[in-house]
Design a protein around this motif. Structure first.
Motif, PDB file in Angstrom:
ATOM      1  N   GLY A 260      56.385  34.034  42.750  1.00  0.00           N
ATOM      2  CA  GLY A 260      55.741  34.929  41.792  1.00  0.00           C
ATOM      3  C   GLY A 260      56.118  34.655  40.354  1.00  0.00           C
ATOM      4  N   GLN A 267      50.210  27.558  38.226  1.00  0.00           N
ATOM      5  CA  GLN A 267      49.627  27.970  39.503  1.00  0.00           C
ATOM      6  C   GLN A 267      48.349  27.181  39.800  1.00  0.00           C
ATOM      7  N   LEU A 302      52.798  40.307  45.766  1.00  0.00           N
ATOM      8  CA  LEU A 302      51.852  39.376  45.144  1.00  0.00           C
ATOM      9  C   LEU A 302      50.454  39.975  45.024  1.00  0.00           C
ATOM     10  N   GLN A 303      50.081  40.856  45.951  1.00  0.00           N
ATOM     11  CA  GLN A 303      48.756  41.474  45.850  1.00  0.00           C
ATOM     12  C   GLN A 303      48.667  42.364  44.619  1.00  0.00           C
ATOM     13  N   MET A 306      48.187  40.117  41.756  1.00  0.00           N
ATOM     14  CA  MET A 306      46.796  39.672  41.668  1.00  0.00           C
ATOM     15  C   MET A 306      45.947  40.721  40.964  1.00  0.00           C
ATOM     16  N   PHE A 311      48.739  36.704  39.124  1.00  0.00           N
ATOM     17  CA  PHE A 311      48.832  35.707  40.202  1.00  0.00           C
ATOM     18  C   PHE A 311      47.431  35.393  40.692  1.00  0.00           C
ATOM     19  N   GLU A 313      44.325  34.638  42.854  1.00  0.00           N
ATOM     20  CA  GLU A 313      43.922  35.069  44.184  1.00  0.00           C
ATOM     21  C   GLU A 313      43.727  33.877  45.114  1.00  0.00           C
ATOM     22  N   TYR A 316      47.060  32.597  46.270  1.00  0.00           N
ATOM     23  CA  TYR A 316      47.669  33.515  47.238  1.00  0.00           C
ATOM     24  C   TYR A 316      47.155  33.232  48.652  1.00  0.00           C
ATOM     25  N   TYR A 317      45.849  33.074  48.781  1.00  0.00           N
ATOM     26  CA  TYR A 317      45.293  32.865  50.111  1.00  0.00           C
ATOM     27  C   TYR A 317      45.606  31.474  50.648  1.00  0.00           C
ATOM     28  N   ASN A 320      49.210  31.968  51.869  1.00  0.00           N
ATOM     29  CA  ASN A 320      49.384  32.994  52.895  1.00  0.00           C
ATOM     30  C   ASN A 320      48.686  32.640  54.203  1.00  0.00           C
ATOM     31  N   ASN A 323      52.169  34.233  57.441  1.00  0.00           N
ATOM     32  CA  ASN A 323      52.979  35.190  56.690  1.00  0.00           C
ATOM     33  C   ASN A 323      54.153  35.657  57.547  1.00  0.00           C
TER      34      ASN A 323
END
Length: 485
Positions: A260, A267, A302-303, A306, A311, A313, A316-317, A320, A323
């Motif tokens: 994060g 990123q 992290l959500q 976002m 951060f 999106e 993140y996916y 993830n 998890n």
């Protein structure tokens, strides 16, 4: 041939590292010896390849610097022989002939890097530092694998037999052989890096490097330089080219601790590496491809980041895919006795106090504390207790005051009848129960109980008389049959 782990230079040298220099020119040997010795390296010199190989057979080294052009056995042939003796040893080839063909040939045959004469001192030191760090990473991963094999009752250095931790261990074993990206989430001190290392060790990449990226709060340029490397002149101060951590981790695993903290611009570049498995060095135009397994960890939401635009999106996916949610210590308190025993053994040996035991009262205090700092806080508490101990038993008095005075007292659930309830009566009952519980935790010592309750001993004595509180019989010592491994 690969040296045994006990023969690694890190285990035998107290200096920055031991370097073998093979060069037929006496002045060049003297220059390198002076430069490297000043930086804290131990240097061994050889005037030709045969002498250098003899040294390598008898002395462990962290890196070697080999001249390309030497009479008799040249640098290329020496490189081949070095690889047979110690295939993990980083070898830096040095030559007066700045030939791209020579550089490519040396790298294909296993050289770590390539330096041309005349060289800049800073360039040599930086490349050598990267090489010895690579050597350290390889040795560390080998030791990690050996420790795992020797510790049948532990999983990647993680102590725990609670249902929550067994689920984590099962998931690690299932996921490790795959190439899937893993996101590890959990509070600070829950063992995220240990889980990441376990994923690496149980994967098909276990013989390759495990590289940790401390994302921190580095400026974007410096972070990107660390990750992707840079070419000479990429920015002010970039006086030499540098390989990044992604290249060092090729065929292995790269672990982003606290993902994060990575800036948004970085990123985007990280997302490209995950998707395309390629990148360019900072300031460069050449595309470099790598085969790296990516694991990331975070102790933040992290959500939420976002939603706040901090951060990406899509990143993140990508991260993830798998998890792993690590439970806080407060949610697996059944592991505390096992952890306590492990830390008593560990710090008992370190402090020459083997055979220490913990009293039931002290263990009760540890079990009732909520551990906001998780396993790391418990480890610190046990190390402190071992250092301060003067006998074979660790009692509650040796625990930090913050733990002794912040035990969890839970209010009993009260069903209020239709006709109501007497407030003073409920308060009195709770006050009496609180005093009884505190006296029990303090081993019946009123002075200590008063300290825990933050009241005067005389006040506590008056309350004991008022409520007619009598000493409780001491609980029998619990039996702990778990083998601490």
């Amino acid at each position: 041939m690969r040296r045994a782990a006990t023969d690694t230079p890190a285990a035998n040298s107290t200096r920055k590292g031991t370097i073998l220099v093979i060069d037929d020119e006496e002045i060049m040997r003297e220059i390198l010896e002076a430069l490297l010795s000043r930086e804290g390296y131990e240097v061994r010199l050889a005037a030709d390849a045969a002498e250098g190989l003899d040294l390598l057979r008898s002395v462990p080294f962290d890196a070697a610097i080999v001249d390309m052009m030497m009479p008799g056995m040249d640098g290329m042939a020496a490189l081949d022989e070095i690889r047979k003796l110690d295939d993990d040893l980083p070898v830096l080839m040095i030559t007066a002939f700045a030939s791209i063909e020579n550089a490519i040939a040396a790298m294909k045959r296993g050289a770590y890097d390539y330096i041309t004469k005349p060289f800049k001192n800073d360039e040599v030191l930086v490349v050598l530092n990267n090489a010895t760090e690579r050597r350290r990473l390889v040795a560390e991963n080998r030791a990690l694998r050996q420790n795992l094999q020797a510790s049948a009752n532990r999983f990647g250095g993680i102590i725990g037999r609670s249902p929550r931790m067994r689920q984590i261990f099962d998931m690690v074993l299932q996921v490790a052989p795959s190439r899937a990206t893993v996101l590890i989430q959990g509070q600070s001190g829950t063992g995220k890096e240990l889980i990441a290392r376990a994923l690496h060790v149980h994967s098909t990449r276990s013989e390759k490097p495990f590289v940790t990226v401390n994302s921190g709060n580095l400026p974007p340029d410096l972070l990107e330089s660390n990750l992707f490397g840079h070419v000479k002149g990429a920015f002010t101060g970039a006086v030499y080219p540098k390989k990044g951590l992604f290249e060092l981790a090729d065929k292995g695993t790269i672990f982003f601790d606290e993902i994060g903290n990575v800036p948004l611009d970085t990123q985007a570049k990280l997302l490209r590496v995950i998707q395309e498995r390629e990148f360019m060095r900072l300031g460069g135009v050449e595309t470099i491809r790598v085969d790296v397994r990516i694991i990331a960890a975070t102790n933040v939401d992290l959500q939420r980041m976002m939603d706040e635009g901090r951060f990406r999106e899509d990143l993140y996916y990508r991260l993830n895919v798998i998890n792993l949610q690590l439970p806080p210590l407060a949610d697996r308190k059944e592991d505390i006795p096992l952890l306590v025993q492990h830390f008593l053994e560990k710090y008992g040996v370190e402090n020459h106090k083997a055979g220490l035991e913990i009293t039931p009262e002290a263990l009760d205090v540890l079990a009732e504390y909520d551990w906001p700092g998780n396993v790391r806080e418990l480890e610190n508490a046990m190390e402190r207790a071992v250092v301060l101990s003067s006998g074979p038993r660790i009692d509650a008095a040796l625990l930090p005051e913050s733990i002794r005075t912040n035990r969890s007292f839970r209010l009993p659930h009260i069903n209020v009848p239709p006709e109501g309830i007497a407030f003073r009566e409920v308060v009195s009952d709770f006050e009496k129960n609180l005093i009884e519980s505190t006296l029990e935790a303090a081993g019946g010592v009123q002075k200590r109980a008063a300290e825990l309750l933050h009241i005067k001993p005389t006040t506590l004595n008056e309350m004991i008389k008022r409520y007619d509180i009598r000493p409780r019989k001491r609980k029998a010592e619990p039996e702990y049959s778990e083998d601490p491994g």
